[in-house]
Scaffold this motif. Structure first.
Motif, PDB file in Angstrom:
ATOM      1  N   PHE A 101      23.044  54.908  32.278  1.00  0.00           N
ATOM      2  CA  PHE A 101      22.008  55.385  33.192  1.00  0.00           C
ATOM      3  C   PHE A 101      22.532  56.723  33.731  1.00  0.00           C
ATOM      4  CE2 PHE A 101      19.674  54.511  37.458  1.00  0.00           C
ATOM      5  CZ  PHE A 101      18.636  55.331  37.060  1.00  0.00           C
ATOM      6  N   ASN A 102      22.289  57.800  32.956  1.00  0.00           N
ATOM      7  CA  ASN A 102      22.916  59.083  33.219  1.00  0.00           C
ATOM      8  C   ASN A 102      21.947  60.080  33.840  1.00  0.00           C
ATOM      9  OD1 ASN A 102      25.118  57.892  32.068  1.00  0.00           O
ATOM     10  ND2 ASN A 102      25.311  59.329  30.363  1.00  0.00           N
ATOM     11  N   ALA A 103      22.521  61.074  34.506  1.00  0.00           N
ATOM     12  CA  ALA A 103      21.705  62.077  35.179  1.00  0.00           C
ATOM     13  C   ALA A 103      22.517  63.349  35.402  1.00  0.00           C
ATOM     14  CB  ALA A 103      21.196  61.547  36.521  1.00  0.00           C
ATOM     15  N   LEU A 104      21.796  64.429  35.669  1.00  0.00           N
ATOM     16  CA  LEU A 104      22.408  65.715  35.986  1.00  0.00           C
ATOM     17  C   LEU A 104      21.735  66.250  37.238  1.00  0.00           C
ATOM     18  CD1 LEU A 104      24.545  67.666  34.810  1.00  0.00           C
ATOM     19  CD2 LEU A 104      22.658  68.884  33.704  1.00  0.00           C
ATOM     20  N   MET A 105      22.530  66.463  38.297  1.00  0.00           N
ATOM     21  CA  MET A 105      21.986  66.872  39.590  1.00  0.00           C
ATOM     22  C   MET A 105      22.448  68.268  39.966  1.00  0.00           C
ATOM     23  SD  MET A 105      22.306  63.434  41.931  1.00  0.00           S
ATOM     24  CE  MET A 105      21.878  61.816  41.278  1.00  0.00           C
ATOM     25  N   SER A 106      21.583  68.985  40.675  1.00  0.00           N
ATOM     26  CA  SER A 106      21.915  70.297  41.220  1.00  0.00           C
ATOM     27  C   SER A 106      21.115  70.488  42.510  1.00  0.00           C
ATOM     28  CB  SER A 106      21.607  71.410  40.214  1.00  0.00           C
ATOM     29  OG  SER A 106      20.245  71.388  39.838  1.00  0.00           O
ATOM     30  N   GLU A 110      16.463  76.556  48.394  1.00  0.00           N
ATOM     31  CA  GLU A 110      15.323  76.924  49.236  1.00  0.00           C
ATOM     32  C   GLU A 110      14.684  75.704  49.885  1.00  0.00           C
ATOM     33  OE1 GLU A 110      12.563  79.282  47.075  1.00  0.00           O
ATOM     34  OE2 GLU A 110      13.991  80.947  46.741  1.00  0.00           O
ATOM     35  N   ARG A 111      14.489  74.639  49.115  1.00  0.00           N
ATOM     36  CA  ARG A 111      13.819  73.446  49.643  1.00  0.00           C
ATOM     37  C   ARG A 111      14.794  72.423  50.202  1.00  0.00           C
ATOM     38  NH1 ARG A 111      10.857  70.448  45.765  1.00  0.00           N
ATOM     39  NH2 ARG A 111      12.331  71.155  44.171  1.00  0.00           N
ATOM     40  N   LEU A 112      16.100  72.624  49.969  1.00  0.00           N
ATOM     41  CA  LEU A 112      17.141  71.700  50.414  1.00  0.00           C
ATOM     42  C   LEU A 112      16.874  70.277  49.924  1.00  0.00           C
ATOM     43  CD1 LEU A 112      18.229  72.819  53.995  1.00  0.00           C
ATOM     44  CD2 LEU A 112      19.558  72.883  51.873  1.00  0.00           C
ATOM     45  N   VAL A 113      16.654  70.166  48.629  1.00  0.00           N
ATOM     46  CA  VAL A 113      16.562  68.868  47.968  1.00  0.00           C
ATOM     47  C   VAL A 113      17.474  68.915  46.747  1.00  0.00           C
ATOM     48  CG1 VAL A 113      14.207  68.381  48.735  1.00  0.00           C
ATOM     49  CG2 VAL A 113      14.594  69.509  46.527  1.00  0.00           C
ATOM     50  N   ILE A 114      17.887  67.741  46.301  1.00  0.00           N
ATOM     51  CA  ILE A 114      18.673  67.643  45.077  1.00  0.00           C
ATOM     52  C   ILE A 114      17.722  67.511  43.891  1.00  0.00           C
ATOM     53  CG2 ILE A 114      20.299  66.228  43.759  1.00  0.00           C
ATOM     54  CD1 ILE A 114      21.641  67.782  45.994  1.00  0.00           C
ATOM     55  N   LYS A 115      17.961  68.328  42.872  1.00  0.00           N
ATOM     56  CA  LYS A 115      17.173  68.255  41.640  1.00  0.00           C
ATOM     57  C   LYS A 115      17.866  67.274  40.702  1.00  0.00           C
ATOM     58  CE  LYS A 115      17.607  72.686  40.982  1.00  0.00           C
ATOM     59  NZ  LYS A 115      17.452  74.022  40.336  1.00  0.00           N
ATOM     60  N   ASP A 116      17.148  66.267  40.276  1.00  0.00           N
ATOM     61  CA  ASP A 116      17.738  65.182  39.492  1.00  0.00           C
ATOM     62  C   ASP A 116      17.061  65.103  38.129  1.00  0.00           C
ATOM     63  OD1 ASP A 116      19.185  62.940  38.764  1.00  0.00           O
ATOM     64  OD2 ASP A 116      17.921  61.538  39.878  1.00  0.00           O
ATOM     65  N   TYR A 117      17.809  65.471  37.074  1.00  0.00           N
ATOM     66  CA  TYR A 117      17.310  65.359  35.709  1.00  0.00           C
ATOM     67  C   TYR A 117      17.900  64.103  35.091  1.00  0.00           C
ATOM     68  CZ  TYR A 117      15.049  69.895  35.723  1.00  0.00           C
ATOM     69  OH  TYR A 117      14.199  70.947  35.999  1.00  0.00           O
ATOM     70  N   LEU A 118      17.041  63.154  34.748  1.00  0.00           N
ATOM     71  CA  LEU A 118      17.457  61.827  34.302  1.00  0.00           C
ATOM     72  C   LEU A 118      17.406  61.710  32.790  1.00  0.00           C
ATOM     73  CD1 LEU A 118      15.354  60.071  37.017  1.00  0.00           C
ATOM     74  CD2 LEU A 118      17.810  59.780  36.837  1.00  0.00           C
ATOM     75  N   TYR A 125      12.317  64.179  35.571  1.00  0.00           N
ATOM     76  CA  TYR A 125      12.856  64.947  36.682  1.00  0.00           C
ATOM     77  C   TYR A 125      12.345  64.346  37.985  1.00  0.00           C
ATOM     78  CZ  TYR A 125      13.286  68.443  40.301  1.00  0.00           C
ATOM     79  OH  TYR A 125      13.580  69.055  41.483  1.00  0.00           O
ATOM     80  N   SER A 126      13.195  64.382  39.021  1.00  0.00           N
ATOM     81  CA  SER A 126      12.779  63.903  40.339  1.00  0.00           C
ATOM     82  C   SER A 126      13.467  64.709  41.435  1.00  0.00           C
ATOM     83  CB  SER A 126      13.124  62.413  40.500  1.00  0.00           C
ATOM     84  OG  SER A 126      12.717  61.940  41.765  1.00  0.00           O
TER      85      SER A 126
END
Length: 204
Positions: A101-106, A110-118, A125-126
């Motif tokens: 169950f892998n992911a790549l986060m950054s 600007e929006r102060l959210v974590i970008k989560d590519y699953l 993306y979430s």
């Protein structure tokens, strides 16, 4: 400074000290741990083919059960666009099968959210929001989601989204981290859930 420190800002100091250490991930400070999932549950049986298909992307899996060993490795890296990324590798050991169950986060500065590519390659993306509770635990919630088809990202309607809620705590009495993950859909209900404990720097 890790992307999790940046997104939580002043809230980071309110985390339990062990969670601060756990999320202070950088090139010099990867995080590795091993533990046991008390339970792993799935949704309706008719979703089995969908979860089985997710195995190909190291994203979903159809297996479930109790007392399932697992490992976590969080590693910092620099992406092609120069942004700091955290790679998440989660492996679940089902007897003769390993499921990922892998992911790549950054960080979206600007929006102060974590970008989560699953998934690998990325399939979903979430946006992720991070918050700290009064008792020092971290709560992570998924927001807007998109389907990733190579360079194209298609917004997913709310009624089709699988919205995740993650809660991580540190239990002083047993010196372990505790995690609970729920993924729910507005129409179907529970899609996926696991709950367990882990200890850093151990190996399966």
């Amino acid at each position: 400074m890790s992307i999790y420190k940046k997104v939580l800002r002043n809230e980071f100091e309110a985390l339990h000290p062990m969670l601060q250490k756990r999320y202070d991930i950088s090139a010099k400070k990867p995080f590795q741990a091993y533990g046991v999932m008390k339970t792993i549950k799935g949704g309706p049986k008719w979703l089995y083919p969908f979860f089985l298909l997710g195995v190909k992307w190291k994203l979903l899996f159809p297996e479930h059960g109790q007392s399932i060993p697992f490992s976590i490795v969080n590693t910092a890296q620099i992406g092609k666009n120069g942004e700091e990324q955290i790679h998440w590798e989660r492996i679940f050991y089902f007897e003769e099968k390993k499921r990922f169950f892998n992911a790549l986060m950054s960080l979206d500065h600007e929006r102060l959210v974590i970008k989560d590519y699953l998934g690998e390659p990325s399939l979903f993306y979430s946006d992720l929001s991070f918050h700290v509770s009064q008792n020092g635990e971290v709560r992570i919630e998924s927001k807007d989601q998109r389907l990733v088809l190579g360079p194209i990202e298609i917004p997913v309607p709310k009624f089709l989204q699988g919205l995740a809620t993650v809660t991580e705590t540190y239990i002083e009495e047993r010196k372990v981290f505790s995690i609970k993950v729920e993924v729910r859909n507005p129409l179907i209900g529970l899609l996926f859930e696991y709950e367990g404990e882990f200890i850093p720097n151990e190996r399966p």
